[in-house]
Design a protein around this motif. Structure first.
Motif, PDB file in Angstrom:
ATOM      1  N   GLY A 216      30.301 -72.360  27.960  1.00 40.62           N
ATOM      2  CA  GLY A 216      31.414 -73.144  27.425  1.00 40.62           C
ATOM      3  C   GLY A 216      32.089 -72.342  26.322  1.00 40.62           C
ATOM      4  O   GLY A 216      31.753 -71.173  26.087  1.00 40.62           O
ATOM      5  N   PRO A 217      33.045 -72.968  25.616  1.00 41.53           N
ATOM      6  CA  PRO A 217      33.762 -72.232  24.566  1.00 41.53           C
ATOM      7  C   PRO A 217      32.945 -72.062  23.285  1.00 41.53           C
ATOM      8  O   PRO A 217      32.014 -72.824  23.030  1.00 41.53           O
ATOM      9  N   LYS A 218      33.310 -71.087  22.489  1.00 43.01           N
ATOM     10  CA  LYS A 218      32.713 -70.911  21.163  1.00 43.01           C
ATOM     11  C   LYS A 218      33.385 -71.875  20.199  1.00 43.01           C
ATOM     12  O   LYS A 218      34.480 -72.359  20.458  1.00 43.01           O
ATOM     13  N   GLY A 219      32.717 -72.156  19.079  1.00 43.51           N
ATOM     14  CA  GLY A 219      33.312 -73.015  18.057  1.00 43.51           C
ATOM     15  C   GLY A 219      33.311 -74.480  18.405  1.00 43.51           C
ATOM     16  O   GLY A 219      34.119 -75.256  17.866  1.00 43.51           O
ATOM     17  N   ILE A 220      32.452 -74.868  19.325  1.00 34.51           N
ATOM     18  CA  ILE A 220      32.296 -76.304  19.628  1.00 34.51           C
ATOM     19  C   ILE A 220      30.822 -76.578  19.920  1.00 34.51           C
ATOM     20  O   ILE A 220      30.110 -75.753  20.456  1.00 34.51           O
ATOM     21  N   GLY A 221      30.408 -77.739  19.520  1.00 35.05           N
ATOM     22  CA  GLY A 221      29.032 -78.165  19.779  1.00 35.05           C
ATOM     23  C   GLY A 221      28.963 -79.639  19.465  1.00 35.05           C
ATOM     24  O   GLY A 221      30.004 -80.291  19.260  1.00 35.05           O
ATOM     25  N   CYS A 222      27.802 -80.178  19.437  1.00 31.09           N
ATOM     26  CA  CYS A 222      27.700 -81.570  19.031  1.00 31.09           C
ATOM     27  C   CYS A 222      26.304 -81.896  18.543  1.00 31.09           C
ATOM     28  O   CYS A 222      25.352 -81.135  18.752  1.00 31.09           O
ATOM     29  N   LEU A 223      26.260 -83.028  17.885  1.00 29.76           N
ATOM     30  CA  LEU A 223      24.991 -83.541  17.397  1.00 29.76           C
ATOM     31  C   LEU A 223      24.744 -84.889  18.045  1.00 29.76           C
ATOM     32  O   LEU A 223      25.639 -85.748  18.044  1.00 29.76           O
ATOM     33  N   TYR A 224      23.555 -85.061  18.625  1.00 32.74           N
ATOM     34  CA  TYR A 224      23.128 -86.401  19.016  1.00 32.74           C
ATOM     35  C   TYR A 224      22.527 -87.010  17.758  1.00 32.74           C
ATOM     36  O   TYR A 224      21.649 -86.406  17.135  1.00 32.74           O
ATOM     37  N   LYS A 225      23.015 -88.171  17.378  1.00 30.55           N
ATOM     38  CA  LYS A 225      22.482 -88.890  16.211  1.00 30.55           C
ATOM     39  C   LYS A 225      22.123 -90.285  16.664  1.00 30.55           C
ATOM     40  O   LYS A 225      22.994 -91.020  17.115  1.00 30.55           O
ATOM     41  N   ARG A 226      20.853 -90.617  16.594  1.00 32.69           N
ATOM     42  CA  ARG A 226      20.424 -91.933  17.072  1.00 32.69           C
ATOM     43  C   ARG A 226      21.200 -93.036  16.353  1.00 32.69           C
ATOM     44  O   ARG A 226      21.428 -92.949  15.144  1.00 32.69           O
ATOM     45  N   LYS A 227      21.600 -94.054  17.120  1.00 36.44           N
ATOM     46  CA  LYS A 227      22.423 -95.128  16.534  1.00 36.44           C
ATOM     47  C   LYS A 227      21.681 -95.773  15.349  1.00 36.44           C
ATOM     48  O   LYS A 227      20.452 -95.766  15.305  1.00 36.44           O
ATOM     49  N   ASN A 228      22.421 -96.270  14.430  1.00 38.45           N
ATOM     50  CA  ASN A 228      21.914 -96.932  13.228  1.00 38.45           C
ATOM     51  C   ASN A 228      21.383 -95.988  12.159  1.00 38.45           C
ATOM     52  O   ASN A 228      21.011 -96.436  11.078  1.00 38.45           O
ATOM     53  N   LEU A 229      21.327 -94.686  12.449  1.00 41.33           N
ATOM     54  CA  LEU A 229      20.937 -93.753  11.385  1.00 41.33           C
ATOM     55  C   LEU A 229      22.210 -93.307  10.684  1.00 41.33           C
ATOM     56  O   LEU A 229      23.210 -93.018  11.340  1.00 41.33           O
ATOM     57  N   THR A 230      22.150 -93.245   9.365  1.00 43.60           N
ATOM     58  CA  THR A 230      23.364 -92.820   8.658  1.00 43.60           C
ATOM     59  C   THR A 230      23.226 -91.389   8.175  1.00 43.60           C
ATOM     60  O   THR A 230      22.140 -90.938   7.848  1.00 43.60           O
ATOM     61  N   LEU A 231      24.334 -90.688   8.181  1.00 43.18           N
ATOM     62  CA  LEU A 231      24.392 -89.341   7.619  1.00 43.18           C
ATOM     63  C   LEU A 231      25.701 -89.245   6.849  1.00 43.18           C
ATOM     64  O   LEU A 231      26.723 -89.760   7.312  1.00 43.18           O
ATOM     65  N   PRO A 232      25.698 -88.555   5.720  1.00 38.87           N
ATOM     66  CA  PRO A 232      26.989 -88.355   5.036  1.00 38.87           C
ATOM     67  C   PRO A 232      27.761 -87.249   5.742  1.00 38.87           C
ATOM     68  O   PRO A 232      27.171 -86.423   6.432  1.00 38.87           O
ATOM     69  N   SER A 233      29.069 -87.232   5.580  1.00 39.30           N
ATOM     70  CA  SER A 233      29.871 -86.193   6.213  1.00 39.30           C
ATOM     71  C   SER A 233      29.872 -84.940   5.336  1.00 39.30           C
ATOM     72  O   SER A 233      30.006 -85.029   4.119  1.00 39.30           O
ATOM     73  N   LEU A 234      29.700 -83.749   5.979  1.00 37.33           N
ATOM     74  CA  LEU A 234      29.799 -82.498   5.210  1.00 37.33           C
ATOM     75  C   LEU A 234      31.251 -82.254   4.822  1.00 37.33           C
ATOM     76  O   LEU A 234      31.551 -81.627   3.827  1.00 37.33           O
ATOM     77  N   LEU A 235      32.154 -82.726   5.684  1.00 37.22           N
ATOM     78  CA  LEU A 235      33.587 -82.514   5.462  1.00 37.22           C
ATOM     79  C   LEU A 235      34.256 -83.847   5.167  1.00 37.22           C
ATOM     80  O   LEU A 235      34.135 -84.782   5.955  1.00 37.22           O
ATOM     81  N   LEU A 236      34.951 -83.914   4.049  1.00 34.98           N
ATOM     82  CA  LEU A 236      35.651 -85.158   3.712  1.00 34.98           C
ATOM     83  C   LEU A 236      37.118 -84.999   4.061  1.00 34.98           C
ATOM     84  O   LEU A 236      37.672 -83.897   3.982  1.00 34.98           O
ATOM     85  N   GLY A 237      37.723 -86.064   4.476  1.00 37.04           N
ATOM     86  CA  GLY A 237      39.141 -85.994   4.868  1.00 37.04           C
ATOM     87  C   GLY A 237      39.524 -87.237   5.633  1.00 37.04           C
ATOM     88  O   GLY A 237      39.272 -88.360   5.177  1.00 37.04           O
ATOM     89  N   GLY A 238      40.063 -87.016   6.810  1.00 35.23           N
ATOM     90  CA  GLY A 238      40.617 -88.124   7.598  1.00 35.23           C
ATOM     91  C   GLY A 238      39.605 -89.075   8.230  1.00 35.23           C
ATOM     92  O   GLY A 238      39.996 -90.064   8.850  1.00 35.23           O
ATOM     93  N   GLY A 239      38.349 -88.792   8.124  1.00 33.65           N
ATOM     94  CA  GLY A 239      37.317 -89.719   8.615  1.00 33.65           C
ATOM     95  C   GLY A 239      37.160 -89.749  10.131  1.00 33.65           C
ATOM     96  O   GLY A 239      36.692 -90.749  10.693  1.00 33.65           O
ATOM     97  N   GLN A 240      37.498 -88.647  10.808  1.00 36.70           N
ATOM     98  CA  GLN A 240      37.328 -88.615  12.271  1.00 36.70           C
ATOM     99  C   GLN A 240      35.830 -88.668  12.612  1.00 36.70           C
ATOM    100  O   GLN A 240      34.980 -88.533  11.740  1.00 36.70           O
ATOM    101  N   GLU A 241      35.542 -88.805  13.883  1.00 32.24           N
ATOM    102  CA  GLU A 241      34.157 -88.887  14.368  1.00 32.24           C
ATOM    103  C   GLU A 241      33.373 -89.978  13.632  1.00 32.24           C
ATOM    104  O   GLU A 241      32.283 -89.747  13.111  1.00 32.24           O
ATOM    105  N   ARG A 242      33.955 -91.172  13.594  1.00 38.01           N
ATOM    106  CA  ARG A 242      33.345 -92.335  12.927  1.00 38.01           C
ATOM    107  C   ARG A 242      32.939 -92.014  11.493  1.00 38.01           C
ATOM    108  O   ARG A 242      31.863 -92.408  11.027  1.00 38.01           O
TER     109      ARG A 242
END
Ligand SMILES: Cc1ncc(COP(=O)(O)O)c(C=O)c1O
Length: 398
Positions: A216-242
Protein backbone atom coordinates in the motif's frame (compact mmCIF):
# COMPACT_ATOMS: atom_id res chain seq x y z
CA UNK A 1 8.15 -1.24 -12.04
CA UNK A 2 5.61 -4.00 -12.28
CA UNK A 3 7.57 -7.21 -12.20
CA UNK A 4 6.27 -10.72 -11.66
CA UNK A 5 4.82 -12.30 -14.78
CA UNK A 6 5.35 -9.40 -17.18
CA UNK A 7 8.91 -8.66 -16.11
CA UNK A 8 11.41 -7.82 -18.83
CA UNK A 9 14.82 -9.49 -18.78
CA UNK A 10 16.80 -6.22 -18.87
CA UNK A 11 15.15 -4.66 -15.83
CA UNK A 12 15.16 -7.78 -13.73
CA UNK A 13 15.94 -7.36 -10.06
CA UNK A 14 15.18 -9.37 -6.94
CA UNK A 15 13.78 -6.98 -4.35
CA UNK A 16 13.96 -8.87 -1.07
CA UNK A 17 13.75 -6.00 1.40
CA UNK A 18 9.99 -6.09 1.87
CA UNK A 19 10.21 -5.63 5.63
CA UNK A 20 11.69 -2.18 4.99
CA UNK A 21 8.99 -1.32 2.50
CA UNK A 22 7.12 -2.88 -0.39
CA UNK A 23 6.55 -2.01 -4.02
CA UNK A 24 3.15 -0.34 -4.29
CA UNK A 25 0.62 -2.63 -5.99
CA UNK A 26 -0.44 -1.15 -9.38
CA UNK A 27 -4.09 -1.65 -8.42
CA UNK A 28 -3.48 0.51 -5.33
CA UNK A 29 -1.85 3.23 -7.44
CA UNK A 30 -4.82 3.17 -9.78
CA UNK A 31 -7.33 3.58 -6.91
CA UNK A 32 -5.29 6.43 -5.45
CA UNK A 33 -4.99 8.24 -8.78
CA UNK A 34 -8.74 7.92 -9.28
CA UNK A 35 -9.48 9.35 -5.84
CA UNK A 36 -7.08 12.24 -6.38
CA UNK A 37 -8.74 13.07 -9.67
CA UNK A 38 -12.36 12.55 -8.75
CA UNK A 39 -12.90 12.59 -5.00
CA UNK A 40 -11.03 15.68 -3.89
CA UNK A 41 -13.54 16.92 -1.32
CA UNK A 42 -12.82 17.42 2.36
CA UNK A 43 -14.63 14.68 4.32
CA UNK A 44 -15.63 17.34 6.90
CA UNK A 45 -17.41 19.57 4.34
CA UNK A 46 -21.18 19.64 4.54
CA UNK A 47 -21.86 19.77 0.79
CA UNK A 48 -22.21 16.85 -1.58
CA UNK A 49 -18.54 16.80 -2.66
CA UNK A 50 -17.48 16.50 0.97
CA UNK A 51 -20.13 13.89 1.68
CA UNK A 52 -18.82 11.80 -1.22
CA UNK A 53 -15.32 11.93 0.28
CA UNK A 54 -16.63 11.05 3.72
CA UNK A 55 -18.56 8.11 2.31
CA UNK A 56 -15.45 6.74 0.64
CA UNK A 57 -13.45 7.16 3.84
CA UNK A 58 -16.06 5.23 5.82
CA UNK A 59 -16.08 2.45 3.20
CA UNK A 60 -12.30 2.21 3.58
CA UNK A 61 -12.62 2.12 7.36
CA UNK A 62 -15.09 -0.76 7.05
CA UNK A 63 -12.69 -2.71 4.83
CA UNK A 64 -9.93 -2.45 7.45
CA UNK A 65 -12.37 -3.20 10.28
CA UNK A 66 -13.67 -6.30 8.49
CA UNK A 67 -10.11 -7.56 8.05
CA UNK A 68 -9.65 -7.29 11.81
CA UNK A 69 -13.19 -8.46 12.68
CA UNK A 70 -13.78 -5.28 14.64
CA UNK A 71 -16.14 -2.30 14.46
CA UNK A 72 -15.41 0.51 11.98
CA UNK A 73 -15.28 3.13 14.72
CA UNK A 74 -12.51 1.14 16.40
CA UNK A 75 -10.20 2.10 13.49
CA UNK A 76 -8.31 5.41 13.63
CA UNK A 77 -6.36 6.41 10.51
CA UNK A 78 -2.86 7.72 11.19
CA UNK A 79 0.23 8.68 9.17
CA UNK A 80 1.64 5.16 9.67
CA UNK A 81 2.93 2.70 12.21
CA UNK A 82 5.18 5.16 14.02
CA UNK A 83 2.34 7.54 14.77
CA UNK A 84 -0.01 4.74 15.85
CA UNK A 85 2.61 3.34 18.24
CA UNK A 86 3.28 6.80 19.71
CA UNK A 87 -0.43 7.46 19.98
CA UNK A 88 -0.96 4.38 22.14
CA UNK A 89 2.05 4.46 24.42
CA UNK A 90 2.23 8.21 25.00
CA UNK A 91 -1.55 8.39 25.07
CA UNK A 92 -1.89 5.67 27.73
CA UNK A 93 0.86 7.36 29.77
CA UNK A 94 -1.11 10.60 29.71
CA UNK A 95 -4.64 9.26 30.11
CA UNK A 96 -4.07 6.45 32.61
CA UNK A 97 -1.33 7.83 34.83
CA UNK A 98 -3.78 7.99 37.72
CA UNK A 99 -3.99 4.14 37.64
CA UNK A 100 -0.26 3.48 37.89
CA UNK A 101 3.21 4.23 36.54
CA UNK A 102 4.42 0.90 35.21
CA UNK A 103 4.54 -0.54 31.66
CA UNK A 104 5.93 -3.78 30.25
CA UNK A 105 7.58 -4.33 26.88
CA UNK A 106 10.25 -6.40 25.11
CA UNK A 107 13.79 -5.37 24.16
CA UNK A 108 13.24 -6.21 20.48
CA UNK A 109 10.46 -3.76 19.63
CA UNK A 110 10.64 -1.40 16.65
CA UNK A 111 12.28 2.00 17.43
CA UNK A 112 8.84 3.67 17.30
CA UNK A 113 7.96 1.65 20.41
CA UNK A 114 11.39 1.27 21.99
CA UNK A 115 12.26 4.98 21.96
CA UNK A 116 8.88 5.98 23.37
CA UNK A 117 9.54 3.72 26.34
CA UNK A 118 13.04 5.24 26.71
CA UNK A 119 11.39 8.66 26.73
CA UNK A 120 8.83 7.62 29.35
CA UNK A 121 11.62 6.17 31.50
CA UNK A 122 13.25 9.61 31.55
CA UNK A 123 9.91 11.04 32.63
CA UNK A 124 9.84 8.77 35.69
CA UNK A 125 7.84 5.79 34.40
CA UNK A 126 8.92 2.31 35.49
CA UNK A 127 9.46 0.21 32.36
CA UNK A 128 10.06 -3.56 32.52
CA UNK A 129 11.88 -5.00 29.52
CA UNK A 130 11.11 -8.71 29.42
CA UNK A 131 13.91 -11.09 28.48
CA UNK A 132 13.73 -12.90 25.14
CA UNK A 133 15.18 -16.34 24.36
CA UNK A 134 17.76 -17.02 21.69
CA UNK A 135 15.07 -16.97 18.99
CA UNK A 136 13.75 -13.61 20.21
CA UNK A 137 10.61 -14.94 21.90
CA UNK A 138 9.04 -13.52 25.02
CA UNK A 139 7.76 -16.09 27.53
CA UNK A 140 4.07 -15.30 28.26
CA UNK A 141 4.54 -16.45 31.88
CA UNK A 142 7.16 -13.70 32.30
CA UNK A 143 4.57 -11.10 31.33
CA UNK A 144 2.30 -12.21 34.16
CA UNK A 145 5.18 -12.35 36.65
CA UNK A 146 6.21 -8.79 35.74
CA UNK A 147 2.72 -7.34 36.43
CA UNK A 148 2.36 -5.09 39.49
CA UNK A 149 -0.58 -3.13 40.89
CA UNK A 150 0.86 -0.16 39.03
CA UNK A 151 0.92 -1.78 35.55
CA UNK A 152 -1.20 0.01 32.95
CA UNK A 153 0.15 -1.24 29.62
CA UNK A 154 1.87 -4.25 28.05
CA UNK A 155 3.28 -3.72 24.55
CA UNK A 156 4.67 -6.68 22.61
CA UNK A 157 4.95 -6.82 18.82
CA UNK A 158 3.45 -9.64 16.73
CA UNK A 159 6.23 -10.33 14.17
CA UNK A 160 9.69 -8.93 14.68
CA UNK A 161 10.88 -6.83 11.75
CA UNK A 162 14.53 -7.97 11.88
CA UNK A 163 14.32 -11.71 12.52
CA UNK A 164 10.67 -12.63 11.93
CA UNK A 165 10.05 -14.13 15.35
CA UNK A 166 6.33 -14.54 15.99
CA UNK A 167 5.52 -13.51 19.55
CA UNK A 168 2.89 -15.51 21.44
CA UNK A 169 0.54 -12.53 21.54
CA UNK A 170 -2.65 -14.65 21.73
CA UNK A 171 -1.35 -16.37 24.85
CA UNK A 172 -0.19 -13.09 26.38
CA UNK A 173 -3.65 -11.63 25.68
CA UNK A 174 -5.35 -14.61 27.28
CA UNK A 175 -3.27 -14.26 30.41
CA UNK A 176 -3.96 -10.52 30.59
CA UNK A 177 -7.72 -11.17 30.44
CA UNK A 178 -7.61 -11.72 34.22
CA UNK A 179 -6.22 -8.20 34.72
CA UNK A 180 -8.85 -5.85 33.28
CA UNK A 181 -6.95 -2.71 34.31
CA UNK A 182 -3.94 -3.68 32.21
CA UNK A 183 -4.18 -2.73 28.54
CA UNK A 184 -2.46 -4.71 25.78
CA UNK A 185 -0.89 -3.19 22.66
CA UNK A 186 0.42 -5.21 19.71
CA UNK A 187 2.48 -3.70 16.90
CA UNK A 188 1.26 -5.82 13.99
CA UNK A 189 3.00 -3.82 11.25
CA UNK A 190 5.03 -6.81 10.04
CA UNK A 191 2.23 -9.37 10.25
CA UNK A 192 -1.00 -7.71 9.19
CA UNK A 193 -2.16 -9.11 5.84
CA UNK A 194 0.22 -12.06 6.15
CA UNK A 195 -0.68 -13.78 9.43
CA UNK A 196 -4.25 -13.49 10.73
CA UNK A 197 -4.75 -11.92 14.16
CA UNK A 198 -8.08 -10.81 15.60
CA UNK A 199 -7.69 -8.24 18.35
CA UNK A 200 -10.96 -8.94 20.16
CA UNK A 201 -10.43 -12.74 20.19
CA UNK A 202 -6.89 -12.28 21.49
CA UNK A 203 -7.84 -9.66 24.11
CA UNK A 204 -5.78 -7.00 22.39
CA UNK A 205 -6.79 -3.41 23.18
CA UNK A 206 -4.62 -1.59 20.64
CA UNK A 207 -3.13 -2.85 17.37
CA UNK A 208 -0.88 -1.01 14.91
CA UNK A 209 -0.94 -1.33 11.10
CA UNK A 210 1.11 0.39 8.38
CA UNK A 211 0.17 0.64 4.69
CA UNK A 212 3.57 0.50 3.04
CA UNK A 213 4.42 -2.94 4.44
CA UNK A 214 1.58 -4.53 2.49
CA UNK A 215 2.05 -3.03 -0.97
CA UNK A 216 0.00 0.00 0.00
CA UNK A 217 1.07 3.65 0.11
CA UNK A 218 3.61 5.15 2.51
CA UNK A 219 2.48 7.69 5.10
CA UNK A 220 -0.72 5.90 6.01
CA UNK A 221 -1.57 3.39 8.68
CA UNK A 222 -4.08 2.93 11.40
CA UNK A 223 -4.64 2.03 14.98
CA UNK A 224 -7.24 -0.43 16.20
CA UNK A 225 -8.47 0.99 19.51
CA UNK A 226 -10.95 -1.10 21.45
CA UNK A 227 -14.24 0.76 21.90
CA UNK A 228 -14.72 2.61 25.18
CA UNK A 229 -10.99 3.11 25.72
CA UNK A 230 -9.96 6.74 25.68
CA UNK A 231 -6.75 8.18 24.32
CA UNK A 232 -5.77 11.83 24.06
CA UNK A 233 -4.94 13.16 20.61
CA UNK A 234 -1.25 13.76 19.81
CA UNK A 235 -2.37 16.40 17.33
CA UNK A 236 -4.81 19.12 18.33
CA UNK A 237 -6.87 20.94 15.75
CA UNK A 238 -10.06 20.21 13.88
CA UNK A 239 -10.93 17.09 15.87
CA UNK A 240 -11.05 14.64 12.95
CA UNK A 241 -11.08 10.88 13.59
CA UNK A 242 -13.56 11.26 16.48
CA UNK A 243 -11.24 13.73 18.15
CA UNK A 244 -8.31 11.29 18.16
CA UNK A 245 -6.29 12.66 15.27
CA UNK A 246 -6.73 16.19 14.00
CA UNK A 247 -5.81 17.08 10.43
CA UNK A 248 -7.61 16.76 7.10
CA UNK A 249 -7.70 13.08 6.27
CA UNK A 250 -5.36 11.74 3.56
CA UNK A 251 -8.17 10.25 1.52
CA UNK A 252 -6.16 8.95 -1.48
CA UNK A 253 -3.85 7.08 0.90
CA UNK A 254 -6.78 5.84 3.02
CA UNK A 255 -8.46 4.45 -0.11
CA UNK A 256 -5.10 2.98 -1.21
CA UNK A 257 -4.69 1.33 2.19
CA UNK A 258 -8.15 -0.24 1.93
CA UNK A 259 -7.33 -1.61 -1.54
CA UNK A 260 -4.01 -2.97 -0.25
CA UNK A 261 -5.80 -4.66 2.66
CA UNK A 262 -8.31 -6.33 0.32
CA UNK A 263 -5.53 -7.59 -1.96
CA UNK A 264 -3.42 -8.80 0.98
CA UNK A 265 -6.34 -10.66 2.54
CA UNK A 266 -7.20 -12.34 -0.76
CA UNK A 267 -3.63 -13.59 -1.14
CA UNK A 268 -2.90 -14.30 2.54
CA UNK A 269 -3.12 -18.09 2.53
CA UNK A 270 -1.57 -18.69 -0.89
CA UNK A 271 1.37 -16.47 -0.16
CA UNK A 272 1.96 -17.89 3.31
CA UNK A 273 2.54 -21.26 1.65
CA UNK A 274 4.74 -19.72 -1.05
CA UNK A 275 6.87 -17.96 1.59
CA UNK A 276 7.28 -21.25 3.47
CA UNK A 277 8.47 -23.02 0.32
CA UNK A 278 10.80 -20.17 -0.58
CA UNK A 279 12.27 -19.92 2.92
CA UNK A 280 12.87 -23.66 2.87
CA UNK A 281 14.58 -23.30 -0.55
CA UNK A 282 16.96 -20.65 0.78
CA UNK A 283 17.72 -22.60 3.97
CA UNK A 284 18.47 -25.81 2.04
CA UNK A 285 20.81 -24.03 -0.37
CA UNK A 286 22.75 -22.17 2.32
CA UNK A 287 22.97 -25.21 4.60
CA UNK A 288 24.29 -27.36 1.74
CA UNK A 289 26.47 -24.86 -0.04
CA UNK A 290 27.79 -22.36 2.52
CA UNK A 291 29.93 -22.53 5.64
CA UNK A 292 30.33 -19.95 8.40
CA UNK A 293 26.66 -19.03 8.44
CA UNK A 294 24.33 -18.73 11.42
CA UNK A 295 20.56 -18.65 11.01
CA UNK A 296 18.93 -16.23 13.45
CA UNK A 297 15.39 -16.39 14.82
CA UNK A 298 12.72 -18.98 15.24
CA UNK A 299 13.32 -21.31 12.28
CA UNK A 300 12.41 -24.63 13.90
CA UNK A 301 9.34 -23.41 15.69
CA UNK A 302 7.67 -21.50 12.89
CA UNK A 303 8.93 -17.93 12.69
CA UNK A 304 7.35 -15.76 10.00
CA UNK A 305 8.21 -17.53 6.71
CA UNK A 306 8.73 -14.28 4.84
CA UNK A 307 11.65 -12.98 6.96
CA UNK A 308 15.01 -14.71 7.17
CA UNK A 309 17.97 -13.35 9.12
CA UNK A 310 21.45 -14.76 8.55
CA UNK A 311 24.80 -13.99 10.17
CA UNK A 312 28.17 -14.38 8.50
CA UNK A 313 30.59 -13.74 11.37
CA UNK A 314 33.75 -12.01 10.19
CA UNK A 315 31.98 -10.24 7.31
CA UNK A 316 30.32 -6.83 7.52
CA UNK A 317 26.60 -6.55 6.75
CA UNK A 318 27.06 -3.46 4.55
CA UNK A 319 29.71 -5.23 2.47
CA UNK A 320 27.37 -8.18 1.86
CA UNK A 321 24.41 -5.90 1.05
CA UNK A 322 26.42 -3.98 -1.55
CA UNK A 323 27.99 -7.13 -3.02
CA UNK A 324 24.51 -8.61 -3.53
CA UNK A 325 23.24 -5.32 -4.93
CA UNK A 326 25.87 -5.50 -7.66
CA UNK A 327 24.12 -8.69 -8.77
CA UNK A 328 20.65 -7.08 -8.59
CA UNK A 329 19.67 -8.78 -5.34
CA UNK A 330 18.37 -6.30 -2.77
CA UNK A 331 18.41 -7.31 0.91
CA UNK A 332 19.18 -5.32 4.04
CA UNK A 333 21.40 -5.16 7.05
CA UNK A 334 19.09 -5.03 10.16
CA UNK A 335 16.03 -2.78 9.99
CA UNK A 336 15.76 0.10 7.53
CA UNK A 337 15.47 2.71 10.31
CA UNK A 338 18.77 1.71 11.89
CA UNK A 339 20.69 0.20 8.97
CA UNK A 340 22.86 3.28 8.51
CA UNK A 341 24.12 3.11 12.11
CA UNK A 342 27.39 1.34 12.82
CA UNK A 343 26.42 -0.43 16.05
CA UNK A 344 25.33 -4.07 16.21
CA UNK A 345 21.58 -4.56 16.12
CA UNK A 346 19.88 -4.11 19.52
CA UNK A 347 17.49 -6.93 18.57
CA UNK A 348 20.22 -9.46 17.77
CA UNK A 349 22.17 -8.48 20.90
CA UNK A 350 19.07 -9.08 23.05
CA UNK A 351 18.87 -12.57 21.51
CA UNK A 352 22.41 -13.27 22.72
CA UNK A 353 24.38 -12.89 19.48
CA UNK A 354 28.00 -11.76 19.70
CA UNK A 355 28.99 -8.39 18.21
CA UNK A 356 30.70 -10.20 15.34
CA UNK A 357 27.59 -12.25 14.58
CA UNK A 358 25.33 -9.19 14.80
CA UNK A 359 27.61 -7.00 12.66
CA UNK A 360 27.67 -9.64 9.93
CA UNK A 361 23.93 -10.18 9.63
CA UNK A 362 21.62 -9.64 6.69
CA UNK A 363 17.84 -9.80 6.39
CA UNK A 364 16.05 -11.32 3.41
CA UNK A 365 12.37 -10.37 3.40
CA UNK A 366 9.80 -11.45 0.84
CA UNK A 367 6.62 -9.89 -0.42
CA UNK A 368 3.71 -10.50 -2.75
CA UNK A 369 5.51 -9.13 -5.82
CA UNK A 370 8.24 -11.75 -5.54
CA UNK A 371 8.37 -14.75 -7.83
CA UNK A 372 10.27 -18.01 -7.39
CA UNK A 373 12.93 -16.81 -9.82
CA UNK A 374 13.86 -14.02 -7.34
CA UNK A 375 14.51 -16.60 -4.65
CA UNK A 376 16.55 -18.82 -6.97
CA UNK A 377 18.59 -15.83 -8.08
CA UNK A 378 19.14 -14.73 -4.48
CA UNK A 379 20.40 -18.23 -3.59
CA UNK A 380 22.71 -18.39 -6.64
CA UNK A 381 24.18 -15.00 -5.83
CA UNK A 382 24.57 -15.82 -2.12
CA UNK A 383 26.41 -19.09 -2.69
CA UNK A 384 28.69 -17.36 -5.22
CA UNK A 385 29.33 -14.12 -3.34
CA UNK A 386 29.68 -15.18 0.30
CA UNK A 387 32.61 -17.63 -0.18
CA UNK A 388 34.40 -14.99 -2.27
CA UNK A 389 33.97 -12.40 0.51
CA UNK A 390 35.02 -14.93 3.16
CA UNK A 391 38.16 -15.69 1.15
CA UNK A 392 39.04 -11.98 0.90
CA UNK A 393 38.59 -11.57 4.67
CA UNK A 394 40.95 -14.50 5.35
CA UNK A 395 43.53 -13.02 2.96
CA UNK A 396 43.32 -9.67 4.80
CA UNK A 397 43.76 -11.31 8.20
CA UNK A 398 47.07 -12.90 7.26
C1 LIG B 1 7.44 -3.50 13.45
C2 LIG B 1 7.32 -2.11 12.93
N1 LIG B 1 6.60 -1.21 13.62
C3 LIG B 1 6.44 0.05 13.20
C4 LIG B 1 7.02 0.49 12.04
C5 LIG B 1 6.85 1.91 11.62
O1 LIG B 1 5.90 2.02 10.59
P1 LIG B 1 5.88 3.32 9.62
O2 LIG B 1 7.05 3.19 8.72
O3 LIG B 1 4.56 3.22 8.93
O4 LIG B 1 5.95 4.50 10.52
C6 LIG B 1 7.80 -0.40 11.28
C7 LIG B 1 8.48 0.03 10.04
O5 LIG B 1 9.56 -0.42 9.71
C8 LIG B 1 7.94 -1.75 11.74
O6 LIG B 1 8.66 -2.65 11.06
Amino acid sequence: MNRGNCRKEEDWLAYLDNSATTETDPAVISVMADVMKKIYGNPSSLHGIGVKAERLMEQARKVVADALSCLPHEIVFTSGGTEANNMVIRGVAEAYHHRGNHMITSPIEHPSVYHVFQYLKQKGWKITELPVDSSGRVNPADVETALTDETVLVSVMHVNNEVGTIQPVEEIGNRLKKYPKVMFHVDAVQSFGKIPLHPSRSHIDFLTISGHKLHGPKGIGCLYKRKNLTLPSLLLGGGQERGLRSGTENLPAIAGLAKAVLLAKEAEETFYQKYQTWKEMILTRIENELTGVKINGDIDDGGAPYILNLSFPGLKSEVIVHALEKEQVYVSSKSACSSKKEEPSRVLKAMGLTDQEALGSIRISMGRMNVEEDIKQCCDVLVRTIPALQKVMKVHKR
